[in-house]
Write a protein that holds these residues in place. Structure first.
Motif, PDB file in Angstrom:
ATOM      1  N   UNK A 261       0.853  -1.328   0.046  1.00  0.00           N
ATOM      2  CA  UNK A 261      -0.077   0.065  -0.148  1.00  0.00           C
ATOM      3  C   UNK A 261       1.034   1.366   0.026  1.00  0.00           C
ATOM      4  N   UNK A 262       2.039   1.373   0.743  1.00  0.00           N
ATOM      5  CA  UNK A 262       2.861   2.259   0.877  1.00  0.00           C
ATOM      6  C   UNK A 262       3.466   2.786  -0.450  1.00  0.00           C
ATOM      7  N   UNK A 263       3.797   1.664  -1.304  1.00  0.00           N
ATOM      8  CA  UNK A 263       4.393   1.603  -2.495  1.00  0.00           C
ATOM      9  C   UNK A 263       3.364   2.161  -3.482  1.00  0.00           C
ATOM     10  N   UNK A 264       2.071   2.006  -3.647  1.00  0.00           N
ATOM     11  CA  UNK A 264       0.915   2.213  -4.357  1.00  0.00           C
ATOM     12  C   UNK A 264       0.690   3.885  -4.089  1.00  0.00           C
ATOM     13  N   UNK A 265       0.637   4.105  -2.942  1.00  0.00           N
ATOM     14  CA  UNK A 265       0.213   5.670  -2.820  1.00  0.00           C
ATOM     15  C   UNK A 265       1.514   6.684  -3.174  1.00  0.00           C
ATOM     16  N   UNK A 266       2.688   5.962  -2.878  1.00  0.00           N
ATOM     17  CA  UNK A 266       3.949   6.834  -3.234  1.00  0.00           C
ATOM     18  C   UNK A 266       4.125   6.882  -4.726  1.00  0.00           C
ATOM     19  N   UNK A 267       3.485   5.954  -5.556  1.00  0.00           N
ATOM     20  CA  UNK A 267       3.469   5.900  -6.958  1.00  0.00           C
ATOM     21  C   UNK A 267       2.297   7.064  -7.401  1.00  0.00           C
ATOM     22  N   UNK A 268       1.306   7.026  -6.630  1.00  0.00           N
ATOM     23  CA  UNK A 268       0.163   8.021  -7.157  1.00  0.00           C
ATOM     24  C   UNK A 268       0.613   9.283  -6.916  1.00  0.00           C
ATOM     25  N   UNK A 269       1.683   9.639  -5.971  1.00  0.00           N
ATOM     26  CA  UNK A 269       2.062  11.166  -5.839  1.00  0.00           C
ATOM     27  C   UNK A 269       2.983  11.631  -6.999  1.00  0.00           C
TER      28      UNK A 269
END
Length: 325
Positions: A261-269
């Motif tokens: 989830x951390x990776x996904x949210x970071x990618x979204x940014x």
């Protein structure tokens, strides 16, 4: 006093306010935030997936106690969405009791409002109110801790629970933040059953049209709702492609794995030309063991004492497993 003199005094007062050291510092601080200084300003701790996973399991126990004491609650969805909420509030979002009135904060809407128990548990852990208070008062007569998010409580932006409203409201908030040049990001969490609501697709269409890169929606994709599987009620087999066709960046990830989830949210940014939707593939009742995982009957269910003991045992076993990895 003459009108001209009054206006002159008002002008001098405005200049003093705008050019005072405090005002200049605030302006520089906001600009620093917009230029990527959020983490330094927030004194953000290093990401620790193990610690956050342990926290998410402990908060599931808080939810369990809340539901046992109140005699009602949507425990299955609470357990599936908990990892998303913990990642947002303790890793991603610039929101806390100290800055809840700052217009440059991040904004969150819990669109799947029936999973309010997990939301209250996370807000309490974040310091918006006391955990003991919410456990003892949830769904009690006269309590502010009602069965859906209540914006009379600190930390809650809007009442929700009538499904399909969170995304459209979030679109408006994201558009307003962009027009006012705020550093804020706007997040909303929806259930996958909720995605059958027509207003959700109006929200997807509008956000894609306005290219709202400051908006991130999450679908808690546990594949179960109160009347059965989502595919039986309203199929979502092509959900990724459907959302993408509305001009969104779409990321699919394991919604019960905080590191992912951390990776996904970071990618979204990093996406600057369109909004992002994270499809968080989860298990309904995750963490509660075989007795409740992936079972539609646990959409809304109050455990008996034997079930309670089994769920506590399952949560403790999973927690021990995480600690000794």
């Amino acid at each position: 006093m003459a009108l001209k003199e009054s206006k002159d005094l008002q002008r001098k007062a405005r200049v003093f306010r705008e050019e005072s050291p405090g005002a200049i510092f605030q302006q520089e601080l906001k600009q620093y935030t917009r230029n990527g200084g959020n983490e330094a300003i927030m004194n953000k701790q290093e990401f620790d997936a193990k610690a956050l996973t342990v926290r998410s399991l402990e908060l599931r126990k808080v939810v369990l106690d809340m539901i046992m004491k109140s005699g009602g609650g949507h425990i299955g969805g609470d357990f599936s969405v908990m990892d998303t909420l913990v990642t947002l509030y303790f890793d991603q979002m610039n929101i806390s009791p100290e800055n809840q009135d700052d217009p440059d904060r991040d904004y969150f809407i819990m669109s799947k409002g029936h999973s309010v128990e997990s939301y209250y548990a996370v807000l309490a852990a974040k310091g918006f109110f006391e955990t003991e208070t919410v456990v003892n008062e949830f769904s009690q007569f006269g309590s502010r801790f009602i069965g859906h998010p209540n914006n009379e409580l600190p930390g809650i932006e809007m009442n929700s629970g009538s499904l399909g409203h969170g995304l459209p409201v979030s679109v408006g908030m994201a558009l307003a933040c962009r027009k006012e040049n705020r550093a804020s990001r706007v997040y909303t969490v929806m259930g996958d059953g909720e995605v059958a609501e027509g207003s959700v697709w109006e929200g997807f269409m509008a956000a894609g049209h306005y290219k709202l890169a400051n908006l991130c929606a999450v679908v808690d994709r546990n594949r179960l709702q109160i009347s059965g599987t989502t595919e039986q009620v309203m199929t979502h087999e092509n959900l990724h492609a459907q959302i993408e066709s509305f001009g969104w960046n779409v990321i699919e990830t394991d919604g019960n794995d905080i590191a992912k989830l951390h990776e996904a949210f970071e990618q979204a940014k990093t996406v600057t030309d369109r909004p992002t939707c994270i499809i968080a593939n989860t298990i309904k009742g995750y963490g509660g063991g075989e007795i409740m995982e992936n079972k539609a009957a646990w959409h809304h269910h109050v455990p008996n004492q034997e079930e309670y003991d089994q769920i506590v045992k399952a949560l403790e076993a999973k927690k021990e497993g995480v600690l000794h990895e």
